[in-house]
Design an enzyme around this catalytic site. Structure first.
Site, PDB file in Angstrom:
ATOM      1  N   ARG A  13       0.846  -1.212   0.000  1.00 26.57           N
ATOM      2  CA  ARG A  13       0.000   0.000   0.000  1.00 26.57           C
ATOM      3  C   ARG A  13       0.877   1.256   0.000  1.00 26.57           C
ATOM      4  O   ARG A  13       0.953   1.964  -0.990  1.00 26.57           O
ATOM      5  CB  ARG A  13      -0.946  -0.031   1.220  1.00 26.57           C
ATOM      6  CG  ARG A  13      -2.057   1.006   1.156  1.00 26.57           C
ATOM      7  CD  ARG A  13      -1.655   2.420   1.522  1.00 26.57           C
ATOM      8  NE  ARG A  13      -1.041   2.532   2.849  1.00 26.57           N
ATOM      9  CZ  ARG A  13      -0.454   3.644   3.281  1.00 26.57           C
ATOM     10  NH1 ARG A  13      -0.365   4.725   2.508  1.00 26.57           N
ATOM     11  NH2 ARG A  13       0.108   3.690   4.484  1.00 26.57           N
ATOM     12  N   HIS A 205       6.537   4.775  12.127  1.00 27.73           N
ATOM     13  CA  HIS A 205       6.413   4.658  10.656  1.00 27.73           C
ATOM     14  C   HIS A 205       7.367   5.687  10.058  1.00 27.73           C
ATOM     15  O   HIS A 205       7.027   6.858   9.923  1.00 27.73           O
ATOM     16  CB  HIS A 205       4.951   4.939  10.273  1.00 27.73           C
ATOM     17  CG  HIS A 205       4.660   4.933   8.810  1.00 27.73           C
ATOM     18  ND1 HIS A 205       3.954   3.911   8.188  1.00 27.73           N
ATOM     19  CD2 HIS A 205       4.944   5.810   7.819  1.00 27.73           C
ATOM     20  CE1 HIS A 205       3.823   4.169   6.903  1.00 27.73           C
ATOM     21  NE2 HIS A 205       4.414   5.323   6.652  1.00 27.73           N
ATOM     22  N   HIS A 207       9.897   7.193   7.211  1.00 23.68           N
ATOM     23  CA  HIS A 207      10.355   7.234   5.822  1.00 23.68           C
ATOM     24  C   HIS A 207      11.851   7.554   5.859  1.00 23.68           C
ATOM     25  O   HIS A 207      12.327   8.169   6.808  1.00 23.68           O
ATOM     26  CB  HIS A 207       9.539   8.264   5.031  1.00 23.68           C
ATOM     27  CG  HIS A 207       8.147   7.792   4.717  1.00 23.68           C
ATOM     28  ND1 HIS A 207       7.723   7.509   3.447  1.00 23.68           N
ATOM     29  CD2 HIS A 207       7.095   7.526   5.528  1.00 23.68           C
ATOM     30  CE1 HIS A 207       6.451   7.095   3.481  1.00 23.68           C
ATOM     31  NE2 HIS A 207       6.045   7.096   4.735  1.00 23.68           N
ATOM     32  N   CYS A 238       4.735   9.341  -0.393  1.00 25.30           N
ATOM     33  CA  CYS A 238       3.313   9.675  -0.381  1.00 25.30           C
ATOM     34  C   CYS A 238       3.074  10.648  -1.510  1.00 25.30           C
ATOM     35  O   CYS A 238       3.798  11.641  -1.639  1.00 25.30           O
ATOM     36  CB  CYS A 238       2.929  10.302   0.963  1.00 25.30           C
ATOM     37  SG  CYS A 238       1.224  10.894   0.971  1.00 25.30           S
ATOM     38  N   ASN A 247       9.834   4.372   2.141  1.00 20.72           N
ATOM     39  CA  ASN A 247       9.695   3.974   3.540  1.00 20.72           C
ATOM     40  C   ASN A 247      10.974   3.278   3.967  1.00 20.72           C
ATOM     41  O   ASN A 247      11.759   2.818   3.135  1.00 20.72           O
ATOM     42  CB  ASN A 247       8.559   2.961   3.691  1.00 20.72           C
ATOM     43  CG  ASN A 247       7.207   3.585   3.496  1.00 20.72           C
ATOM     44  OD1 ASN A 247       6.856   3.991   2.395  1.00 20.72           O
ATOM     45  ND2 ASN A 247       6.458   3.684   4.569  1.00 20.72           N
TER      46      ASN A 247
HETATM   47  P1  HMG Z   1     -12.880  14.417  -2.155  1.00 20.21           P
HETATM   48  O1  HMG Z   1     -12.570  14.734  -3.577  1.00 20.21           O
HETATM   49  O2  HMG Z   1     -12.849  15.537  -1.180  1.00 20.21           O
HETATM   50  O3  HMG Z   1     -14.269  13.719  -1.890  1.00 20.21           O
HETATM   51  O4  HMG Z   1     -11.873  13.280  -1.681  1.00 20.21           O
HETATM   52  P2  HMG Z   1     -15.441  13.273  -2.791  1.00 20.21           P
HETATM   53  O5  HMG Z   1     -16.409  12.671  -1.843  1.00 20.21           O
HETATM   54  O6  HMG Z   1     -15.870  14.413  -3.675  1.00 20.21           O
HETATM   55  O7  HMG Z   1     -14.844  12.106  -3.699  1.00 20.21           O
HETATM   56  C1  HMG Z   1     -14.097  12.320  -4.890  1.00 20.21           C
HETATM   57  C2  HMG Z   1     -14.308  11.153  -5.805  1.00 20.21           C
HETATM   58  O8  HMG Z   1     -13.831   9.951  -5.197  1.00 20.21           O
HETATM   59  C3  HMG Z   1     -15.774  10.863  -6.103  1.00 20.21           C
HETATM   60  O9  HMG Z   1     -15.810  10.253  -7.375  1.00 20.21           O
HETATM   61  C4  HMG Z   1     -16.153   9.875  -5.048  1.00 20.21           C
HETATM   62  O10 HMG Z   1     -17.250   9.090  -5.429  1.00 20.21           O
HETATM   63  C5  HMG Z   1     -14.906   9.029  -4.966  1.00 20.21           C
HETATM   64  P3  HMG Z   1     -16.262  11.025  -8.710  1.00 20.21           P
HETATM   65  O11 HMG Z   1     -17.634  11.521  -8.387  1.00 20.21           O
HETATM   66  O12 HMG Z   1     -15.274  12.140  -8.882  1.00 20.21           O
HETATM   67  O13 HMG Z   1     -16.192   9.993  -9.764  1.00 20.21           O
HETATM   68  N1  HMG Z   1     -14.652   8.420  -3.660  1.00 20.21           N
HETATM   69  C6  HMG Z   1     -14.185   7.168  -3.518  1.00 20.21           C
HETATM   70  N2  HMG Z   1     -13.911   6.210  -4.411  1.00 20.21           N
HETATM   71  C7  HMG Z   1     -13.449   5.036  -3.923  1.00 20.21           C
HETATM   72  N3  HMG Z   1     -13.251   4.807  -2.621  1.00 20.21           N
HETATM   73  C8  HMG Z   1     -13.503   5.745  -1.695  1.00 20.21           C
HETATM   74  C9  HMG Z   1     -14.010   6.994  -2.137  1.00 20.21           C
HETATM   75  N4  HMG Z   1     -14.363   8.123  -1.508  1.00 20.21           N
HETATM   76  C10 HMG Z   1     -14.745   8.991  -2.453  1.00 20.21           C
HETATM   77  N5  HMG Z   1     -13.278   5.504  -0.417  1.00 20.21           N
HETATM   78  C11 HMG Z   1     -11.070  11.531  -0.229  1.00 20.21           C
HETATM   79  C12 HMG Z   1     -11.796  12.866  -0.329  1.00 20.21           C
HETATM   80  C13 HMG Z   1     -10.765  11.296   1.224  1.00 20.21           C
HETATM   81  C14 HMG Z   1     -11.968  10.443  -0.777  1.00 20.21           C
HETATM   82  C15 HMG Z   1      -9.766  11.613  -1.067  1.00 20.21           C
HETATM   83  O14 HMG Z   1      -9.075  12.751  -0.695  1.00 20.21           O
HETATM   84  C16 HMG Z   1      -8.881  10.402  -0.891  1.00 20.21           C
HETATM   85  O15 HMG Z   1      -9.237   9.287  -1.236  1.00 20.21           O
HETATM   86  N6  HMG Z   1      -7.659  10.618  -0.375  1.00 20.21           N
HETATM   87  C17 HMG Z   1      -6.712   9.538  -0.163  1.00 20.21           C
HETATM   88  C18 HMG Z   1      -5.330  10.046  -0.362  1.00 20.21           C
HETATM   89  C19 HMG Z   1      -4.344   8.948  -0.097  1.00 20.21           C
HETATM   90  O16 HMG Z   1      -4.630   7.773  -0.201  1.00 20.21           O
HETATM   91  N7  HMG Z   1      -3.098   9.363   0.232  1.00 20.21           N
HETATM   92  C20 HMG Z   1      -2.039   8.458   0.491  1.00 20.21           C
HETATM   93  C21 HMG Z   1      -2.187   7.695   1.763  1.00 20.21           C
HETATM   94  S1  HMG Z   1      -1.746   8.602   3.242  1.00 20.21           S
HETATM   95  C22 HMG Z   1      -0.102   8.260   3.473  1.00 20.21           C
HETATM   96  O17 HMG Z   1       0.533   7.724   2.615  1.00 20.21           O
HETATM   97  C23 HMG Z   1       0.516   8.544   4.810  1.00 20.21           C
HETATM   98  C24 HMG Z   1       0.695   7.286   5.640  1.00 20.21           C
HETATM   99  O18 HMG Z   1       1.459   6.311   4.953  1.00 20.21           O
HETATM  100  C25 HMG Z   1       1.394   7.609   6.947  1.00 20.21           C
HETATM  101  C26 HMG Z   1       2.654   8.444   6.774  1.00 20.21           C
HETATM  102  O19 HMG Z   1       3.514   8.127   5.938  1.00 20.21           O
HETATM  103  O20 HMG Z   1       2.766   9.398   7.544  1.00 20.21           O
HETATM  104  C27 HMG Z   1      -0.657   6.666   6.003  1.00 20.21           C
HETATM  105 MG    MG Z   2       3.769   6.424   4.781  1.00 22.96          MG
END
Ligand code: HMG
Ligand code: MG
Length: 290
Positions: A13, A205, A207, A238, A247
């Site tokens: 992931r 966690h 990086h 990210c 990472n």
């Molecule tokens: P948004 O644009 O504000 O919300 O996104 P929305 O409700 O308008 O949704 C946008 C589109 O996504 C829509 O589709 C929704 O239906 C769809 P469209 O109408 O444009 O076709 N949608 C989804 N589709 C599938 N699964 C879902 C979902 N939710 C909405 N669950 C939202 C808000 C939170 C959804 C978006 O910002 C998002 O998904 N963000 C994720 C970002 C991400 O994954 N980042 C990387 C992970 S974090 C990380 O790496 C840090 C970590 O490792 C720790 C560290 O390193 O510190 C964890």
């Molecule tokens: Mg991370």
């Protein structure tokens, strides 16, 4: 008695989400299947996030459906909202992770809402998870620094972590998302954390942007942390943290822990097989991958 450390594999992931070429689902499944034999208690296999935000995770359901499950492994997925939780549940995940940030700037860029709003979203995820008996892990990103706001106060991290624990997360993984943290920063952070919550509820966690991830783990061990995240082959970053490199590589983590006399249960030879697959992904030209 040898102390045992839980090494939590996040490569499929946190690692693959940062690869720009679309990796075939079959390759992701093959990677998870190898990792499933390596001795991890939990593997974060995918993320049920918006494919508009992270296209690489668009095949989360296919990946979950395709893996050969090892009954001794918990397969986890990242979920940003109730919709993601419902899809993850349907796909048969054993555990989910919610992710909040300790900085407003990163929260906006990563999940398009404020920290307070993200907590609101997680309330419904937590309720649904409780009903379904699914354990929830919480991340606090940017626990040391934020790519948009600079240094982050340990107290801000503590407050978000306490809220996540209060909501029912069984563990909080503290993310040095930018990988700029130094052992002293880790010590300052953990001083603030362990004053208010048990070290056994915290994970590290790190990086490895600055090449200090192993040193940061060692500092965190001094505070009693017993769970660390790693990504096979040092995959990762990210998409919403520009400049954040991979990472901490799982092998570097495991080898250092073994040198220090800790037990992890991870089989380095099987990990090496997974690393070979990762090297193959990196060597493939983009047009083959997409
Ligand atoms: P948004 O644009 O504000 O919300 O996104 P929305 O409700 O308008 O949704 C946008 C589109 O996504 C829509 O589709 C929704 O239906 C769809 P469209 O109408 O444009 O076709 N949608 C989804 N589709 C599938 N699964 C879902 C979902 N939710 C909405 N669950 C939202 C808000 C939170 C959804 C978006 O910002 C998002 O998904 N963000 C994720 C970002 C991400 O994954 N980042 C990387 C992970 S974090 C990380 O790496 C840090 C970590 O490792 C720790 C560290 O390193 O510190 C964890
Ligand atoms: Mg991370």
């Amino acid at each position: 008695m040898t102390k045992s450390i839980n090494v939590y594999e996040v490569g499929p992931r946190d690692g693959l989400q940062n690869e720009t070429a679309v990796i075939p689902s079959a390759t992701k499944i093959a990677l998870i299947n190898i990792l499933g034999r390596a001795g991890f208690a939990t593997i974060e296999a995918t993320g049920f996030v918006s494919p508009r935000w992270v296209p690489q995770m668009a095949d989360a359901a296919e990946v979950m459906a395709g893996i050969a499950r090892n009954p001794g492994v918990r397969y986890a997925a990242l979920v940003p909202n109730l919709r993601g939780f419902d899809a993850a549940l349907e796909a048969g995940v054993d555990e989910v992770a919610v992710f909040a940030a300790a900085s407003e700037g990163f929260s906006r860029k990563n999940i398009n809402c404020s920290v307070a709003e993200s907590m609101e979203r997680f309330t419904s995820v937590m309720a649904a998870a409780q009903t379904s008996g699914i354990p929830v892990r919480g991340y606090v990103s940017c626990a040391i620094a934020c790519p948009y706001e600079g240094r982050v106060a340990p107290e801000a991290v503590r407050d978000v972590a306490l809220r996540l624990l209060d909501m029912g997360c069984y563990e909080i993984s503290l993310g040095d998302t930018t990988g700029t943290g130094r052992p002293d920063d880790v010590a300052r952070l953990l001083d603030a954390m362990v004053a208010d919550m048990p070290a056994s509820r915290l994970a590290g966690h790190f990086h490895d942007t600055g090449g200090r991830a192993v040193a940061n783990v060692e500092r965190a061990l001094d505070f009693g942390l017993a769970c660390f995240d790693g990504a096979v082959g040092g995959l990762g970053g990210c998409p919403y943290a520009p400049g954040a490199k991979g990472n901490l590589a799982t092998r570097s983590l495991v080898e250092r822990l073994h040198q220090l006399g800790y037990e992890t249960g991870i089989d380095i030879d099987i990990l090496a097989e997974a690393e070979q697959l990762v090297a193959g992904i990196r060597a493939m030209p983009e047009e083959v991958l997409s």
